[in-house]
Design a protein around this motif. Structure first.
Motif, PDB file in Angstrom:
ATOM      1  N   THR A 167       4.916   0.534   9.417  1.00  0.00           N
ATOM      2  CA  THR A 167       5.573   0.838   8.153  1.00  0.00           C
ATOM      3  C   THR A 167       4.485   1.098   7.111  1.00  0.00           C
ATOM      4  N   LEU A 168       4.653   2.168   6.344  1.00  0.00           N
ATOM      5  CA  LEU A 168       3.608   2.629   5.438  1.00  0.00           C
ATOM      6  C   LEU A 168       3.688   1.904   4.104  1.00  0.00           C
ATOM      7  N   LEU A 219       3.488 -15.521  19.812  1.00  0.00           N
ATOM      8  CA  LEU A 219       2.608 -15.547  18.655  1.00  0.00           C
ATOM      9  C   LEU A 219       2.671 -14.147  18.052  1.00  0.00           C
ATOM     10  N   MET A 220       2.833 -14.070  16.736  1.00  0.00           N
ATOM     11  CA  MET A 220       3.013 -12.779  16.080  1.00  0.00           C
ATOM     12  C   MET A 220       1.850 -12.460  15.153  1.00  0.00           C
ATOM     13  N   GLY A 221       1.534 -11.185  15.062  1.00  0.00           N
ATOM     14  CA  GLY A 221       0.458 -10.753  14.188  1.00  0.00           C
ATOM     15  C   GLY A 221       0.840  -9.511  13.402  1.00  0.00           C
ATOM     16  N   TRP A 222       0.098  -9.308  12.324  1.00  0.00           N
ATOM     17  CA  TRP A 222       0.198  -8.077  11.535  1.00  0.00           C
ATOM     18  C   TRP A 222      -1.179  -7.416  11.512  1.00  0.00           C
ATOM     19  N   PHE A 223      -1.168  -6.117  11.681  1.00  0.00           N
ATOM     20  CA  PHE A 223      -2.370  -5.301  11.599  1.00  0.00           C
ATOM     21  C   PHE A 223      -2.104  -4.168  10.618  1.00  0.00           C
ATOM     22  N   ARG A 224      -3.155  -3.477  10.215  1.00  0.00           N
ATOM     23  CA  ARG A 224      -2.998  -2.295   9.388  1.00  0.00           C
ATOM     24  C   ARG A 224      -4.040  -1.258   9.776  1.00  0.00           C
ATOM     25  N   GLN A 225      -3.701  -0.024   9.487  1.00  0.00           N
ATOM     26  CA  GLN A 225      -4.590   1.072   9.862  1.00  0.00           C
ATOM     27  C   GLN A 225      -4.512   2.184   8.835  1.00  0.00           C
ATOM     28  N   LEU A 265       5.110  -6.572  -2.078  1.00  0.00           N
ATOM     29  CA  LEU A 265       6.027  -6.069  -1.055  1.00  0.00           C
ATOM     30  C   LEU A 265       6.208  -7.153  -0.014  1.00  0.00           C
ATOM     31  N   ARG A 266       7.361  -7.161   0.609  1.00  0.00           N
ATOM     32  CA  ARG A 266       7.566  -8.025   1.762  1.00  0.00           C
ATOM     33  C   ARG A 266       7.908  -7.157   2.965  1.00  0.00           C
ATOM     34  N   LEU A 267       7.063  -7.226   3.947  1.00  0.00           N
ATOM     35  CA  LEU A 267       7.289  -6.512   5.196  1.00  0.00           C
ATOM     36  C   LEU A 267       8.046  -7.409   6.159  1.00  0.00           C
ATOM     37  N   GLY A 317      10.071  -2.337   5.382  1.00  0.00           N
ATOM     38  CA  GLY A 317       9.718  -2.941   4.107  1.00  0.00           C
ATOM     39  C   GLY A 317       8.585  -2.269   3.370  1.00  0.00           C
ATOM     40  N   GLY A 318       7.949  -1.290   3.995  1.00  0.00           N
ATOM     41  CA  GLY A 318       6.886  -0.587   3.323  1.00  0.00           C
ATOM     42  C   GLY A 318       7.413   0.287   2.202  1.00  0.00           C
ATOM     43  N   GLY A 319       6.495   0.815   1.412  1.00  0.00           N
ATOM     44  CA  GLY A 319       6.897   1.684   0.323  1.00  0.00           C
ATOM     45  C   GLY A 319       5.744   1.935  -0.624  1.00  0.00           C
ATOM     46  N   LEU A 320       6.082   2.543  -1.747  1.00  0.00           N
ATOM     47  CA  LEU A 320       5.106   2.857  -2.792  1.00  0.00           C
ATOM     48  C   LEU A 320       5.204   1.797  -3.878  1.00  0.00           C
ATOM     49  N   VAL A 321       4.068   1.226  -4.219  1.00  0.00           N
ATOM     50  CA  VAL A 321       4.040   0.176  -5.239  1.00  0.00           C
ATOM     51  C   VAL A 321       2.782   0.345  -6.077  1.00  0.00           C
ATOM     52  N   GLN A 322       2.869  -0.053  -7.323  1.00  0.00           N
ATOM     53  CA  GLN A 322       1.702   0.011  -8.188  1.00  0.00           C
ATOM     54  C   GLN A 322       0.762  -1.153  -7.909  1.00  0.00           C
TER      55      GLN A 322
END
Length: 125
Positions: free
Chosen positions: A119-120, A31-37, A16-18, A6-11
């Motif tokens: 996903t970027l 239990l689920m989590g989201w992280f970013r780096q 976006l929905r991942l 679901g990642g991508g380029l957006v202004q």
């Protein structure tokens, strides 16, 4: 196994929905989590959701702009990102843990045992 997409380029200002699809029949217990780096930085907690979907927790930088949800019938967890900012640019990872919400929300990557491939998300100004 976790598969993020679901990642991508957006202004800036966009949405976006991942998605993160899990294999196996025990997704409902995790239990689920989201992280970013971002390059050169440690992985940062973004949001978490309890196994039932009833409880949710967000880091301050995305609170009010993001929604984590899950569909246990589809073995999928989602992260809706709204009002995106350039500083939201990162590789986003989903993760799973058997830890129970009642023992505290896990916000460090060491507390999660299973990870998706990332996903970027790129937000242009």
């Amino acid at each position: 196994q976790l598969q993020a997409s679901g990642g991508g380029l957006v202004q800036a200002g966009g949405s976006l929905r991942l998605s993160c699809a899990a294999s196996g029949r025990t997704f409902v217990y995790y239990l689920m989590g989201w992280f970013r780096q971002t390059p050169g930085k440690e992985r940062e907690f973004v949001a978490a959701i309890s196994s039932t979907g009833f409880s949710k927790y967000y880091t301050d930088s995305v609170k009010g702009r993001s929604t984590i949800s899950r569909d246990n019938t589809k073995n999928t967890v989602y992260l809706q990102l709204n009002s995106l900012k350039p500083e939201d640019t990162a590789v986003y990872y989903c993760a799973a843990t058997t830890r129970k919400w009642r023992f505290g929300v896990p916000t460090t990557d060491q507390e999660y045992a299973y990870w998706g491939q990332g996903t970027l998300v790129t937000v242009s100004s």
